[in-house]
Write a protein that holds these residues in place. Structure first.
Motif, PDB file in Angstrom:
ATOM      1  N   HIS A  44       2.510  -0.306  -6.946  1.00 53.54           N
ATOM      2  CA  HIS A  44       1.117  -0.602  -6.603  1.00 53.54           C
ATOM      3  C   HIS A  44       0.209   0.362  -7.347  1.00 53.54           C
ATOM      4  CE1 HIS A  44      -2.332  -1.914  -4.273  1.00 53.54           C
ATOM      5  NE2 HIS A  44      -2.604  -0.647  -3.979  1.00 53.54           N
ATOM      6  N   VAL A  45      -0.938  -0.137  -7.785  1.00 50.08           N
ATOM      7  CA  VAL A  45      -1.938   0.660  -8.490  1.00 50.08           C
ATOM      8  C   VAL A  45      -3.242   0.622  -7.696  1.00 50.08           C
ATOM      9  CG1 VAL A  45      -3.215   0.996 -10.637  1.00 50.08           C
ATOM     10  CG2 VAL A  45      -0.885   0.054 -10.706  1.00 50.08           C
ATOM     11  N   GLY A  46      -3.785   1.779  -7.373  1.00 46.69           N
ATOM     12  CA  GLY A  46      -5.050   1.824  -6.642  1.00 46.69           C
ATOM     13  C   GLY A  46      -5.716   3.181  -6.802  1.00 46.69           C
ATOM     14  N   ASP A  47      -6.933   3.288  -6.271  1.00 47.85           N
ATOM     15  CA  ASP A  47      -7.712   4.512  -6.469  1.00 47.85           C
ATOM     16  C   ASP A  47      -7.802   5.377  -5.223  1.00 47.85           C
ATOM     17  OD1 ASP A  47     -11.073   4.032  -5.543  1.00 47.85           O
ATOM     18  OD2 ASP A  47      -9.497   2.567  -5.193  1.00 47.85           O
ATOM     19  N   ASP A  48      -7.223   4.948  -4.113  1.00 47.45           N
ATOM     20  CA  ASP A  48      -7.342   5.697  -2.864  1.00 47.45           C
ATOM     21  C   ASP A  48      -5.985   6.270  -2.465  1.00 47.45           C
ATOM     22  OD1 ASP A  48      -7.239   5.752   0.314  1.00 47.45           O
ATOM     23  OD2 ASP A  48      -9.334   5.941  -0.281  1.00 47.45           O
ATOM     24  N   TYR A  49      -5.947   7.582  -2.228  1.00 39.46           N
ATOM     25  CA  TYR A  49      -4.663   8.228  -1.919  1.00 39.46           C
ATOM     26  C   TYR A  49      -4.013   7.642  -0.669  1.00 39.46           C
ATOM     27  CZ  TYR A  49      -1.291  11.576  -0.181  1.00 39.46           C
ATOM     28  OH  TYR A  49      -0.141  12.130   0.320  1.00 39.46           O
ATOM     29  N   SER A  50      -4.770   7.541   0.422  1.00 41.25           N
ATOM     30  CA  SER A  50      -4.193   7.097   1.688  1.00 41.25           C
ATOM     31  C   SER A  50      -3.917   5.596   1.698  1.00 41.25           C
ATOM     32  CB  SER A  50      -5.136   7.465   2.845  1.00 41.25           C
ATOM     33  OG  SER A  50      -4.671   6.917   4.060  1.00 41.25           O
ATOM     34  N   ARG A  51      -4.920   4.809   1.344  1.00 42.54           N
ATOM     35  CA  ARG A  51      -4.798   3.354   1.468  1.00 42.54           C
ATOM     36  C   ARG A  51      -3.931   2.729   0.378  1.00 42.54           C
ATOM     37  NH1 ARG A  51     -10.314   3.972   3.087  1.00 42.54           N
ATOM     38  NH2 ARG A  51     -11.054   3.623   0.957  1.00 42.54           N
ATOM     39  N   ASP A  52      -3.879   3.356  -0.781  1.00 44.35           N
ATOM     40  CA  ASP A  52      -3.120   2.783  -1.885  1.00 44.35           C
ATOM     41  C   ASP A  52      -1.829   3.552  -2.161  1.00 44.35           C
ATOM     42  OD1 ASP A  52      -4.860   0.569  -2.707  1.00 44.35           O
ATOM     43  OD2 ASP A  52      -6.291   2.125  -3.252  1.00 44.35           O
ATOM     44  N   TYR A  53      -1.969   4.788  -2.620  1.00 43.58           N
ATOM     45  CA  TYR A  53      -0.796   5.533  -3.080  1.00 43.58           C
ATOM     46  C   TYR A  53       0.212   5.768  -1.949  1.00 43.58           C
ATOM     47  CZ  TYR A  53       2.111   9.167  -5.076  1.00 43.58           C
ATOM     48  OH  TYR A  53       3.190   9.886  -5.506  1.00 43.58           O
ATOM     49  N   ARG A  54      -0.235   6.398  -0.890  1.00 47.46           N
ATOM     50  CA  ARG A  54       0.709   6.765   0.176  1.00 47.46           C
ATOM     51  C   ARG A  54       1.198   5.536   0.948  1.00 47.46           C
ATOM     52  NH1 ARG A  54      -1.486  10.905   4.443  1.00 47.46           N
ATOM     53  NH2 ARG A  54      -2.470   9.015   5.262  1.00 47.46           N
ATOM     54  N   ALA A  55       0.301   4.589   1.216  1.00 49.91           N
ATOM     55  CA  ALA A  55       0.698   3.408   2.002  1.00 49.91           C
ATOM     56  C   ALA A  55       1.747   2.576   1.277  1.00 49.91           C
ATOM     57  CB  ALA A  55      -0.530   2.553   2.310  1.00 49.91           C
ATOM     58  N   ALA A  56       1.589   2.406  -0.035  1.00 52.51           N
ATOM     59  CA  ALA A  56       2.584   1.642  -0.795  1.00 52.51           C
ATOM     60  C   ALA A  56       3.934   2.350  -0.777  1.00 52.51           C
ATOM     61  CB  ALA A  56       2.103   1.427  -2.226  1.00 52.51           C
ATOM     62  N   ARG A  57       3.907   3.664  -0.887  1.00 55.35           N
ATOM     63  CA  ARG A  57       5.163   4.421  -0.861  1.00 55.35           C
ATOM     64  C   ARG A  57       5.826   4.343   0.517  1.00 55.35           C
ATOM     65  NH1 ARG A  57       6.152   7.216  -5.267  1.00 55.35           N
ATOM     66  NH2 ARG A  57       7.547   8.693  -4.261  1.00 55.35           N
ATOM     67  N   GLU A  58       5.026   4.267   1.558  1.00 52.95           N
ATOM     68  CA  GLU A  58       5.604   4.113   2.901  1.00 52.95           C
ATOM     69  C   GLU A  58       6.293   2.763   3.057  1.00 52.95           C
ATOM     70  OE1 GLU A  58       2.490   4.877   5.682  1.00 52.95           O
ATOM     71  OE2 GLU A  58       2.546   7.059   5.357  1.00 52.95           O
ATOM     72  N   ALA A  59       5.870   1.778   2.257  1.00 55.49           N
ATOM     73  CA  ALA A  59       6.533   0.467   2.268  1.00 55.49           C
ATOM     74  C   ALA A  59       7.730   0.446   1.320  1.00 55.49           C
ATOM     75  CB  ALA A  59       5.533  -0.621   1.867  1.00 55.49           C
TER      76      ALA A  59
END
Length: 238
Positions: free
Chosen positions: A186-201
């Motif tokens: 996943h590619v996004g600009d927000d640490y919590s909503r994009d980066y960390r959330a995708a990694r949690e999935a």
């Protein structure tokens, strides 16, 4: 090298951004009705109205039976109310006009490298989808901005019934994209909503960290995109 099958994308401030600040757009709409308001004051009012509406009715009020259109019209009207406008007919008309305007291509511009990066990903055979905390206008916006054809699916939080950072929206995207978590990024600009959330999935993720913001120490340098054009090199490097 990452063996990716699917790449999902955030949209706002990742692929597209507003051409002008919200306060300027709201001030221009007010002027067309003979109302003079300061853009800076409107920006503050919008932030307050948006925050209050988001707390009261999360994710465009989907769980409470609101439509996203109703949700946004109330945000716009409350923005003008907080700025001193009281006439109900004018409030309703300005809100309708702004709701429609934000669906048009002239309100948006592509971030540098967006079109080229998406085209390169497609040429390399990657499936692509959108995962965005957006309302049901997003399909039309992407179409009018010339981006819709890049994506196998467009998944909004309104349609999914759940918003980032809940990893469930990414699990839905994985099903739509026919990929296992380890086959997707996943590619996004927000640490919590994009980066960390995708990694949690269980997905890989990359953080676009322009706009003068720090990516933070918890994001490895190999996961950071100074610009979208850096994505392919990082994918290949793995």
């Amino acid at each position: 090298m990452l063996r990716l099958r699917l790449v999902t994308w955030d949209v706002k401030d990742t692929l597209l951004r507003l051409r002008e600040p919200v306060g300027l757009s709201y001030a221009a709409e007010a002027r067309s009705h003979g109302v003079q308001l300061q853009p800076e004051a409107l920006s503050r009012a919008f932030r307050a109205a948006y925050a209050a509406q988001s707390r009261r009715f999360p994710n465009y009020g989907r769980a409470e039976g609101l439509s996203s259109r109703q949700w946004w019209l109330e945000v716009a009207m409350e923005t003008f109310r907080l700025s001193g406008v009281r006439e109900d007919a004018v409030l309703a008309l300005m809100a309708e006009n702004l709701y429609r305007d934000y669906c048009n291509a002239h309100s948006w511009e592509l971030l540098p490298g967006a079109s080229e990066t998406l085209s390169c990903c497609r040429r390399r055979g990657l499936r692509m989808g959108v995962v965005s905390n957006f309302d049901n206008r997003l399909e039309s916006i992407l179409l009018r901005c010339g981006l819709r054809h890049h994506f196998h699916f467009v998944l909004t939080s309104e349609a999914a019934g759940v918003a980032k950072p809940d990893p469930e929206i990414f699990r839905t995207a994985l099903r739509l994209g026919g990929a296992l978590p380890e086959q997707a990024a996943h590619v996004g600009d927000d640490y919590s909503r994009d980066y960390r959330a995708a990694r949690e999935a269980g997905m890989h993720s990359f953080l676009l960290h322009g706009h003068g913001r720090s990516a933070g120490p918890e994001v490895p340098p190999g996961h950071v995109l100074p610009t979208l054009s850096h994505l392919l090199a990082l994918i290949e490097k793995g």
